[in-house]
Design a protein around this motif. Structure first.
Motif, PDB file in Angstrom:
ATOM      1  N   LEU A  60      -4.129   6.637   8.361  1.00 35.62           N
ATOM      2  CA  LEU A  60      -3.580   6.738   7.009  1.00 35.62           C
ATOM      3  C   LEU A  60      -2.055   6.668   7.025  1.00 35.62           C
ATOM      4  CD1 LEU A  60      -5.740   9.551   5.355  1.00 35.62           C
ATOM      5  CD2 LEU A  60      -5.656   7.142   4.692  1.00 35.62           C
ATOM      6  N   SER A  61      -1.449   7.354   7.976  1.00 34.87           N
ATOM      7  CA  SER A  61       0.012   7.440   8.012  1.00 34.87           C
ATOM      8  C   SER A  61       0.657   6.124   8.409  1.00 34.87           C
ATOM      9  CB  SER A  61       0.449   8.534   8.994  1.00 34.87           C
ATOM     10  OG  SER A  61       0.154   8.164  10.325  1.00 34.87           O
TER      11      SER A  61
ATOM     12  N   ASP B 111       2.707   1.007   3.439  1.00 38.75           N
ATOM     13  CA  ASP B 111       4.044   0.423   3.472  1.00 38.75           C
ATOM     14  C   ASP B 111       5.103   1.468   3.140  1.00 38.75           C
ATOM     15  OD1 ASP B 111       3.530  -2.583   3.825  1.00 38.75           O
ATOM     16  OD2 ASP B 111       2.211  -2.084   2.163  1.00 38.75           O
ATOM     17  N   LEU B 112       4.687   2.506   2.400  1.00 37.05           N
ATOM     18  CA  LEU B 112       5.619   3.558   2.007  1.00 37.05           C
ATOM     19  C   LEU B 112       4.823   4.830   1.753  1.00 37.05           C
ATOM     20  CD1 LEU B 112       8.597   4.264   1.106  1.00 37.05           C
ATOM     21  CD2 LEU B 112       7.852   3.716  -1.217  1.00 37.05           C
ATOM     22  N   VAL B 113       5.372   5.965   2.173  1.00 40.67           N
ATOM     23  CA  VAL B 113       4.771   7.269   1.882  1.00 40.67           C
ATOM     24  C   VAL B 113       5.569   7.909   0.753  1.00 40.67           C
ATOM     25  CG1 VAL B 113       4.164   9.545   2.778  1.00 40.67           C
ATOM     26  CG2 VAL B 113       4.017   7.527   4.276  1.00 40.67           C
ATOM     27  N   VAL B 114       4.879   8.313  -0.297  1.00 45.52           N
ATOM     28  CA  VAL B 114       5.510   8.925  -1.461  1.00 45.52           C
ATOM     29  C   VAL B 114       4.946  10.329  -1.635  1.00 45.52           C
ATOM     30  CG1 VAL B 114       5.888   8.782  -3.958  1.00 45.52           C
ATOM     31  CG2 VAL B 114       5.807   6.688  -2.573  1.00 45.52           C
ATOM     32  N   VAL B 115       5.820  11.315  -1.820  1.00 49.71           N
ATOM     33  CA  VAL B 115       5.395  12.689  -2.060  1.00 49.71           C
ATOM     34  C   VAL B 115       5.800  13.059  -3.486  1.00 49.71           C
ATOM     35  CG1 VAL B 115       5.477  15.076  -1.269  1.00 49.71           C
ATOM     36  CG2 VAL B 115       5.817  13.211   0.364  1.00 49.71           C
ATOM     37  N   ALA B 116       4.806  13.287  -4.341  1.00 51.88           N
ATOM     38  CA  ALA B 116       5.084  13.596  -5.746  1.00 51.88           C
ATOM     39  C   ALA B 116       3.916  14.402  -6.323  1.00 51.88           C
ATOM     40  CB  ALA B 116       5.273  12.311  -6.549  1.00 51.88           C
TER      41      ALA B 116
ATOM     42  N   LEU C 295       2.806  13.315   7.164  1.00 54.52           N
ATOM     43  CA  LEU C 295       4.255  13.154   7.075  1.00 54.52           C
ATOM     44  C   LEU C 295       4.918  13.202   8.442  1.00 54.52           C
ATOM     45  CD1 LEU C 295       4.747  15.330   3.896  1.00 54.52           C
ATOM     46  CD2 LEU C 295       5.419  12.920   4.114  1.00 54.52           C
ATOM     47  N   LEU C 296       4.364  13.979   9.349  1.00 51.17           N
ATOM     48  CA  LEU C 296       4.933  14.060  10.699  1.00 51.17           C
ATOM     49  C   LEU C 296       4.513  12.866  11.547  1.00 51.17           C
ATOM     50  CD1 LEU C 296       6.765  16.021  12.240  1.00 51.17           C
ATOM     51  CD2 LEU C 296       4.708  17.076  13.184  1.00 51.17           C
ATOM     52  N   ALA C 297       3.339  12.306  11.264  1.00 50.09           N
ATOM     53  CA  ALA C 297       2.801  11.227  12.095  1.00 50.09           C
ATOM     54  C   ALA C 297       3.257   9.847  11.644  1.00 50.09           C
ATOM     55  CB  ALA C 297       1.267  11.280  12.087  1.00 50.09           C
TER      56      ALA C 297
ATOM     57  N   ARG D 139       0.851  -1.190   0.000  1.00 55.81           N
ATOM     58  CA  ARG D 139       0.000   0.000   0.000  1.00 55.81           C
ATOM     59  C   ARG D 139       0.889   1.244   0.000  1.00 55.81           C
ATOM     60  NH1 ARG D 139      -4.915   1.791   0.367  1.00 55.81           N
ATOM     61  NH2 ARG D 139      -5.725  -0.350   0.461  1.00 55.81           N
ATOM     62  N   ILE D 140       0.622   2.126  -0.958  1.00 58.68           N
ATOM     63  CA  ILE D 140       1.375   3.361  -1.102  1.00 58.68           C
ATOM     64  C   ILE D 140       0.477   4.534  -0.734  1.00 58.68           C
ATOM     65  CG2 ILE D 140       2.756   4.793  -2.658  1.00 58.68           C
ATOM     66  CD1 ILE D 140       3.821   1.932  -2.275  1.00 58.68           C
ATOM     67  N   LEU D 141       0.942   5.367   0.177  1.00 60.24           N
ATOM     68  CA  LEU D 141       0.253   6.620   0.486  1.00 60.24           C
ATOM     69  C   LEU D 141       0.904   7.695  -0.373  1.00 60.24           C
ATOM     70  CD1 LEU D 141      -1.837   8.102   2.279  1.00 60.24           C
ATOM     71  CD2 LEU D 141       0.021   8.516   3.906  1.00 60.24           C
TER      72      LEU D 141
END
Length: 400
Positions: free
Chosen positions: A77-78, A82-87, A110-112, A6-8
């Motif tokens: 959500l955070s 499995d990975l947080v992506v910012v794009a 992103l902070l949580a 799962r990608i956030l």
């Protein structure tokens, strides 16, 4: 590789946001689930309906959504990804991340989060090169945030330079590399990088234009896959990555000694641009003009051939030895001949002629030459080349 992951995906407010539906489509095609999160500015470039339709999930944007926040939705959500992506990761988002601000859903997530974060910066070239952005970049890298891009190219504003968001396929490859972490766990990989400086006298030396950027990126990518990395670097323009064992050298002979000390290894990658020759009659004092126009005579001696020495070891040879070939003409032909001459398993060939912009630049275009032939990769950021090469090394070692 991404099946069941799962990608956030946090989408910032830049024109590059238009690439995000394609990014989601590629990720889902590889079996990943994608949860989109839009900043307020991001919603000016791509709509929640578009993202929801492509992702087949609700696109989140409001920190104070009563339906979700009744159960502290931003925490869920955070943590669920499995990975947080910012794009795209805009200058504003990078600044918030670096300073720990949390005044909207994206920055709060992103902070949580307790998961790894991968960002794809995108902004005007002047914004990217601004000292504040570079400070934030360094801070984020020190915090463990991974980067893909930015690429060099034309901007929507009409300018040219670094600041273009990496292409969706590049981001997917970076995600795959990030989530394959541990594939080199327990392996020891030796990497050489940078130029060598061969002294003429105490203040002058012979060198080349290698920045060390490609070798440094490769050491970081191998580290990220779980390898124990021995990083032997000449006087490069870029600092060595964290989390690796660093040995700094100046000359080719010092590098050869450091390599011998670092062995044995499961793989050895010789990305350094080692000087072929040294000055045999280097002066112990600064050489002076005599006022008569007499020119000094420099006598040259051949430096040790580190790649050939390791490739042809009778005992203790690493199972995989990879060399680099920096060429200015007939690249594949010269590199193929070099591989046969040195005895290494792979050669990574690239064109370093002045027109290519590779030496000292942010991008590279390489051809991998092995027993199967030559495999050319498209031009991409050096970080992306490193991730792909590290994944290839991991696959080769995994096969035995």
């Amino acid at each position: 590789m991404l099946a069941g992951k799962r990608i956030l995906l946090i989408i910032g407010g830049g024109i590059a946001a238009y690439k995000c539906p394609e990014l989601i489509r590629l990720l889902r095609g590889r079996g990943a689930a994608v949860t989109p999160v839009l900043t307020r500015a991001g919603a000016e470039f791509v709509t929640p309906l578009t993202l929801s339709s492509v992702a087949n999930e609700v696109a989140h944007s409001d920190l104070f959504d009563l339906t979700h926040e009744a159960e502290i939705g931003h925490i869920q959500l955070s943590r669920a990804a499995d990975l947080v992506v910012v794009a795209p990761a805009t200058a504003d988002l990078m600044a918030k991340m670096a300073q720990g601000l949390a005044n909207d859903l994206a920055s709060t997530l992103l902070l949580a989060t307790d998961k790894s974060v991968l960002i794809a910066p995108a902004m005007n070239v002047r914004m990217w090169e601004h000292p504040a952005t570079q400070r934030n970049r360094a801070q984020l890298a020190g915090d463990g945030v991974r980067f893909v891009g930015p690429n060099v190219g034309d901007m929507a504003c009409g300018e040219f330079g670094p600041g273009r968001m990496a292409e969706p396929a590049e981001i997917v490859a970076a995600i795959e590399a990030e989530l394959s972490g541990g594939s080199l766990s327990g392996k020891h990989v030796l990497v050489t990088s940078g130029p060598t400086h061969e002294p003429i006298d105490p203040v002058r030396y012979i060198a080349n234009r290698s920045s060390g950027a490609q070798g440094t990126a490769l050491a970081a990518a191998l580290r990220d896959l779980g390898a124990r990395v021995s990083f032997i670097t000449g006087p490069a323009d870029v600092p060595p990555p964290s989390g690796v064992t660093v040995t700094r050298v100046q000359t080719a002979r010092e590098m050869a000694e450091a390599v011998a000390q670092a062995l044995p290894a499961d793989a050895a990658v010789f990305a350094a641009a080692v000087a072929d020759w040294r000055v045999a009659n280097a002066n112990g004092q600064k050489m002076k003009k005599d006022g008569k126009g007499t020119l000094p005579t420099l006598e040259f001696a051949e430096n040790p051939d580190i790649l050939a020495t390791v490739s042809q070891m009778a005992e203790g040879r690493p199972p995989l030895v990879v060399g680099f070939a920096a060429e200015t003409e007939t690249v594949v032909e010269h590199a193929t001949a070099k591989r046969a001459r040195k005895g290494c398993d792979w050669i990574v060939a690239n064109d370093v002629s002045p027109a290519s912009g590779v030496m000292g630049g942010a991008e590279n275009a390489v051809t991998i030459i092995d027993d199967a032939g030559a495999e050319s990769w498209p031009r991409m950021g050096k970080d992306e080349v490193a991730r792909r090469l590290a994944a290839r090394i991991a696959a080769a070692l995994g096969e035995g």
